[in-house]
Design an enzyme around this catalytic site. Structure first.
Site: not given
Lengths: 401, 401
Positions: B112, B188, B244, B331, B240, B114, B231, B224, B227, B220, B128, B190, B345, B119
């Site tokens: 997967d 997600e 999927t 995503t 995740k 990114y 992560y 959250r 994760q 996917d 962050r 995709e 989002e 996104h």
């Protein structure tokens, strides 16, 4: 069985692998001393002629035990029918030097954990010098991630030095990554666990011995420069995915009964789903050899997270297991400097190169270097159980696209 | 072909899938309007009765093209032999409502990426908040990681809410994670790419169209809270790996010839191995439906990294491709608020819930919610190419161990 005594591959061991003779289709065999027992004709069972160990592994724990007992009975020198058994096996014993070994299982998913407290601490200190080396989650769960199952290769496969993006030079303006062969090619000496019995989507796994057939030695080759640049925020990718080597022989979990230990004390106490129900620490001593010379002795018994905990964690969210799934411990590093399972730790990111007896030094691997990981565990009556080695030699990076 | 015109599944589309009738073994079919063409008897080719699409995909690009042309000729209403062709196909056309669809391929590795600038920026701002939302590597390489191939499921499979460790409450002393069902279950939206032609270990892949057979819609599913806690530093894992979903239908790359666009401008210019040789941006417009109501329209054409770049990156280190490998875009989120492909989002981490027309609101998914992703692309003569949808409904978390 001539050669079996003293070899570490006695009737108490009996690891499984896939072998071929003269380019024929691979068949399943069990290693006994310096021979391979060709299982399909010896046991009159075609599951051992199905191209990989997966079909046998899918039969489950009772079948694994029964087959192991049958082989042990056939090898029993004290049995009344020993001479007849010996005569029956003889035609199906092939000398090791005549066989070619293959990947023992078709790998489903490959998950790599990060279970050594010392390894995680050492890497944290090197990759993130300004932070607490352990992330806040580390003592609460066995951190892990998915690796590339398609590039798991059998011991002996040449390892081509990978190319990729390396971090920008500190003084480059604007900072641009550099492309080329990895200059920090490393090893990770690990113990891998091979899943036999699957779960269904939405289930969690039960006891380790109900699902895991056996263990293999794993070398998770790592390009530290590629990894350092790419790994935020989604984890290692190309720094690992070029190759992961595993031993040709899978040692049944049953052969490790005398190696079981409680596992290292954990603080804080883990959540209930991670609580240890049985002792699944394993007293396996590994050795890392560089061109045949020992550079480290990683002790698996010092690992913070045990394999039952890895299995419970990996499936607590309902992720299913498939026959052939491989999960590995992450680098096995102990508390002493001579117990580190990677070069980046042994040489402290290259600043304290390893010295070999012929005067050569190594910060990271050079082309032509051969790395071999071996291991032994306590067996019955003081005889060791030897695990099949995992070895690989570095080839130069490709030059053409 | 009655029903094919106006359905988005005309002879210009012809997606492949695996279907079964009355519990029989799955067989390969091509969707035409509201029917499935049973390929093995229609084309007299047993590759379509081999249990998955993998054997057909392994035949390579020329074979994919030839089979597509044969089906198009058989469907051509203007051909002199149209009536005879029609009569020959008729017995092998099965109404969609009679079939059950299955996972179309045996997945090798699942990667997967990114690839959406928006996104990655949105997630960086939320996960962050004190840092630059994009990590220094993001504009230099398509960041990606390996997901769990064993839990890729076909559209329509119920999605059990996962359980796991969630981050400690901000005021808990000492900070201890909380165990339970995910409270931030997300999607997600995709686009996934299915590999047909493999590479050997140590090789890099060539043109996208030489290796990739076609595309599928992917959801996917993401927990959250799990994760966010797990992560660092090795990337997403249990947040995740529980499931999927992919569409039952794989749209051949050849059907997307009219959707090809140059791809979004990139600054800085990527390294040479990532330079675009051909236009592999794709003008595919996706829709995300929550209980049938549209909540987003993610535009694939706005993606920063294109699939040829993902493929080049994924194999530049020599990692091999296998037939059945799946790699997905990450995503799909566009610059506008109504173009975001995930709830985290769309609702800005739950702080601005989505309002549905019946007055309900959603921060994240609740049990019983159904999410469906659909997509269309430009086809020849102004007729759209419709991609097979991917849908799933949330089941409650398990309560027993």
């Amino acid at each position: 069985m001539p050669g079996a005594d003293g070899s570490g591959f006695t009737a108490a061991n009996l690891p499984y692998g896939m072998f071929s003779l003269d380019g024929e289709t691979p068949r399943a065999g069990v290693r006994i001393g310096h021979h391979v027992l060709d299982l399909a004709p010896a046991l009159h069972d075609e599951v051992f002629a199905s191209g990989s160990l997966n079909a046998f592994l899918a039969r489950g724990r009772t079948a694994w035990h029964d087959i192991r007992r049958r082989i042990q009975c056939l090898l029993d020198a004290d049995a009344p029918e020993a001479a007849a058994n010996r005569a029956a096996l003889e035609p199906h014993l092939v000398p090791l030097e005549r066989v070619r070994m293959h990947l023992p299982v078709e790998i489903g998913d490959y998950v790599d954990f990060y279970c050594s407290l010392e390894h995680a601490t050492n890497l944290g200190r090197m990759f993130r010098p300004d932070e607490n080396p352990l992330k806040p989650n580390w003592r609460h769960l066995p951190v892990g991630y998915h690796g590339r199952s398609g590039t798991v290769v059998v011991s002996g496969t040449p390892i081509v030095r990978p190319r990729g993006q390396r971090p920008p030079a500190p003084d480059s303006k604007p900072p641009r990554p550099v492309f080329g062969p990895s200059a920090k090619l490393d090893i990770e000496a690990e113990l891998g666990f091979v899943v036999g019995t699957p779960t269904r989507l939405g289930e969690t796994a039960g006891d380790l011995a109900d699902h895991v057939f056996g263990v293999a030695l794993v070398n998770d080759w790592s390009a530290r420069d590629i990894q350092a640049w790419e790994y935020v925020p989604l984890g290692p990718f190309l720094g690992k995915s070029f190759a992961t080597s595993m031993s040709a022989w899978i040692t049944p979990l049953e052969a490790l009964a005398h190696a079981r230990v409680p596992g290292r004390a954990q603080d804080p106490e883990p959540l209930d789903y991670l609580r240890r129900r049985e002792p699944w620490g394993l007293d396996i001593t590994m050795e890392v050899l560089l061109d045949g010379e020992r550079v480290s002795r990683p002790p698996y018994r010092e690992m913070y997270w045990t394999p039952d905990q890895m299995l419970a964690h990996m499936t607590v969210n309902g992720a299913r297991l498939r026959t052939g799934d491989l999960f590995a411990s992450g680098t096995v590093s102990g508390p002493d400097a001579g117990q580190r399972g990677s070069l980046i730790e042994l040489t402290w990111n290259g600043s304290e190169p390893v010295k070999l007896s012929d005067g050569r030094t190594r910060a990271f691997l050079e082309d032509g270097d051969t790395v071999t990981v071996t291991a032994t565990a306590p067996g019955p009556d003081g005889t060791p159980i030897v695990l099949g080695e995992v070895t690989g030699t570095i080839s130069p990076a490709r030059t053409a696209p």
